[in-house]
Motif scaffolding. Structure first.
Motif, PDB file in Angstrom:
ATOM      1  N   GLY A  31      38.984  32.883  16.250  1.00  0.00           N
ATOM      2  CA  GLY A  31      38.257  32.620  17.484  1.00  0.00           C
ATOM      3  C   GLY A  31      38.923  31.613  18.396  1.00  0.00           C
ATOM      4  N   GLU A  32      39.398  30.516  17.831  1.00  0.00           N
ATOM      5  CA  GLU A  32      39.998  29.446  18.638  1.00  0.00           C
ATOM      6  C   GLU A  32      41.283  29.907  19.326  1.00  0.00           C
ATOM      7  OE1 GLU A  32      41.761  24.904  18.033  1.00  0.00           O
ATOM      8  OE2 GLU A  32      40.563  25.826  16.452  1.00  0.00           O
ATOM      9  N   THR A  33      42.167  30.553  18.551  1.00  0.00           N
ATOM     10  CA  THR A  33      43.432  31.019  19.121  1.00  0.00           C
ATOM     11  C   THR A  33      43.196  32.111  20.156  1.00  0.00           C
ATOM     12  OG1 THR A  33      44.509  30.539  17.008  1.00  0.00           O
ATOM     13  CG2 THR A  33      45.720  31.924  18.557  1.00  0.00           C
ATOM     14  N   SER A  34      42.257  32.987  19.864  1.00  0.00           N
ATOM     15  CA  SER A  34      41.943  34.068  20.791  1.00  0.00           C
ATOM     16  C   SER A  34      41.454  33.516  22.132  1.00  0.00           C
ATOM     17  CB  SER A  34      40.887  34.987  20.171  1.00  0.00           C
ATOM     18  OG  SER A  34      40.635  36.102  20.973  1.00  0.00           O
ATOM     19  N   LEU A  35      40.645  32.491  22.101  1.00  0.00           N
ATOM     20  CA  LEU A  35      40.166  31.866  23.334  1.00  0.00           C
ATOM     21  C   LEU A  35      41.323  31.212  24.094  1.00  0.00           C
ATOM     22  CD1 LEU A  35      37.934  31.039  25.279  1.00  0.00           C
ATOM     23  CD2 LEU A  35      37.427  29.091  23.775  1.00  0.00           C
ATOM     24  N   GLU A  36      42.250  30.589  23.358  1.00  0.00           N
ATOM     25  CA  GLU A  36      43.440  30.010  23.996  1.00  0.00           C
ATOM     26  C   GLU A  36      44.237  31.084  24.730  1.00  0.00           C
ATOM     27  OE1 GLU A  36      46.106  27.210  22.038  1.00  0.00           O
ATOM     28  OE2 GLU A  36      44.627  27.041  20.431  1.00  0.00           O
ATOM     29  N   ILE A  37      44.416  32.230  24.071  1.00  0.00           N
ATOM     30  CA  ILE A  37      45.148  33.333  24.705  1.00  0.00           C
ATOM     31  C   ILE A  37      44.416  33.804  25.946  1.00  0.00           C
ATOM     32  CG2 ILE A  37      45.937  35.721  24.422  1.00  0.00           C
ATOM     33  CD1 ILE A  37      46.279  35.118  21.415  1.00  0.00           C
ATOM     34  N   MET A  85      32.857  33.562  23.959  1.00  0.00           N
ATOM     35  CA  MET A  85      34.243  33.401  24.430  1.00  0.00           C
ATOM     36  C   MET A  85      34.311  33.544  25.942  1.00  0.00           C
ATOM     37  SD  MET A  85      36.893  35.451  21.970  1.00  0.00           S
ATOM     38  CE  MET A  85      38.220  35.288  23.167  1.00  0.00           C
ATOM     39  N   VAL A  86      33.641  34.576  26.456  1.00  0.00           N
ATOM     40  CA  VAL A  86      33.649  34.817  27.900  1.00  0.00           C
ATOM     41  C   VAL A  86      33.006  33.633  28.626  1.00  0.00           C
ATOM     42  CG1 VAL A  86      32.880  36.332  29.766  1.00  0.00           C
ATOM     43  CG2 VAL A  86      33.586  37.318  27.569  1.00  0.00           C
ATOM     44  N   LYS A  87      31.895  33.155  28.086  1.00  0.00           N
ATOM     45  CA  LYS A  87      31.205  32.019  28.704  1.00  0.00           C
ATOM     46  C   LYS A  87      32.107  30.785  28.731  1.00  0.00           C
ATOM     47  CE  LYS A  87      26.736  29.663  28.627  1.00  0.00           C
ATOM     48  NZ  LYS A  87      25.404  29.582  27.967  1.00  0.00           N
ATOM     49  N   ALA A  88      32.841  30.554  27.642  1.00  0.00           N
ATOM     50  CA  ALA A  88      33.764  29.414  27.588  1.00  0.00           C
ATOM     51  C   ALA A  88      34.905  29.585  28.591  1.00  0.00           C
ATOM     52  CB  ALA A  88      34.310  29.265  26.169  1.00  0.00           C
TER      53      ALA A  88
END
Length: 275
Positions: A31-37, A85-88
């Motif tokens: 989740g964390e890496t995916s959000l970074e990408i 993720m989208v909200k972040a």
């Protein structure tokens, strides 16, 4: 109501260039890496982002995206986490369109009405649900349109003019032309054939037409962009994630930069095509 997708395509028409549409799988490899990408994609050159919702039976996806989905599910990704993720992402970027791409089952389990409310609140702009044909528009398509979300349809090389009229009836945002017959990432599209197919589709709709499935390299992206309003690249980015992982399948310091490097190359190629 004008959506971010319509606004972005209008801006690109003013610029006189096609769009680069990038696909990543939510939660891959975690989740964390995916959000970074996700956060890094616009600066790298992505005009529109498709965010794949991982599912256990992804029938339209090739090996690369199937593997990415399994990595995401193993890491605990859910539809609720994808919306989070989208909200972040929206905290810092309120302009880049985000389209959720996946299958109906996770949405059905989540609850259609609840999903549409939460998706809008999170900042989702459109949906691509590959296993819901036009005959089932009442299930999700029409409620999504009513909620202000674009419902994007796929057209394929086997979609004749009669079927195309049915497919386009409630399509919004853009039309996604599948450039090959088969699963994602399984073959290389022929730019001339694709260009003719896009022209045929545009004879039936004023919507932009974006082309995906099989586009992997900047050269291919440039060739397809010459005859389309947008180019979609997915398998190549998901495969880049895989190649950056360590032996245990975990993200490394190279994961985000590696994806961004590929996107920058694709963006440069697509942006070299002027109208």
């Amino acid at each position: 109501m004008t959506t971010r997708i319509a606004t972005r395509f209008a801006a690109l028409r003013e610029e006189g260039r096609p769009a680069l549409v990038t696909f990543i799988t939510a939660g891959d490899p975690d989740g964390e890496t995916s959000l970074e990408i996700l956060r890094a994609l616009p600066e790298a050159g992505a005009d529109i982002i498709e965010l794949g919702v991982p599912f256990t039976d992804p029938m339209a996806d090739g090996p690369a995206i199937q593997a990415g989905g399994l990595r995401a599910l193993k890491a605990g990704q859910t539809l609720a986490k994808t919306l989070a993720m989208v909200k972040a992402f929206r905290v810092a970027d309120n302009e880049t369109p985000i389209v959720l791409m996946g299958y109906f089952n996770p949405i059905y389990i989540y609850g259609v009405e609840r999903f549409l409310v939460d998706a809008r609140a999170a900042g989702v702009d459109g949906l691509i649900v590959v296993d819901l044909p036009p005959e089932e528009d009442d299930e999700l398509c029409l409620p999504a349109l009513e909620a202000g979300l674009d419902f994007i349809r796929l057209a394929t090389p086997t979609t004749d003019d009669k079927r195309l009229r049915v497919v386009l009836k409630n399509t919004a945002g853009f039309v996604y032309y599948v450039s090959i017959t088969g699963i994602t990432g399984s073959a290389t599209p022929n730019a001339d054939v694709v260009g003719a197919a896009v022209a045929r589709i545009k004879g039936h709709t004023p919507l932009p037409v974006a082309v995906g499935f099989g586009v992997k390299t900047p050269e291919q992206a440039r060739a397809i962009a010459a005859g389309a309003d947008g180019v979609v690249v997915g398998s190549a980015l998901v495969e880049t994630v895989r190649c950056s992982l360590d032996e245990a399948g975990h993200a490394t310091a190279e994961t985000v930069p590696a994806v961004c490097k590929v996107v920058r190359g694709l963006a440069e190629a697509v942006r070299s095509v002027r109208r």
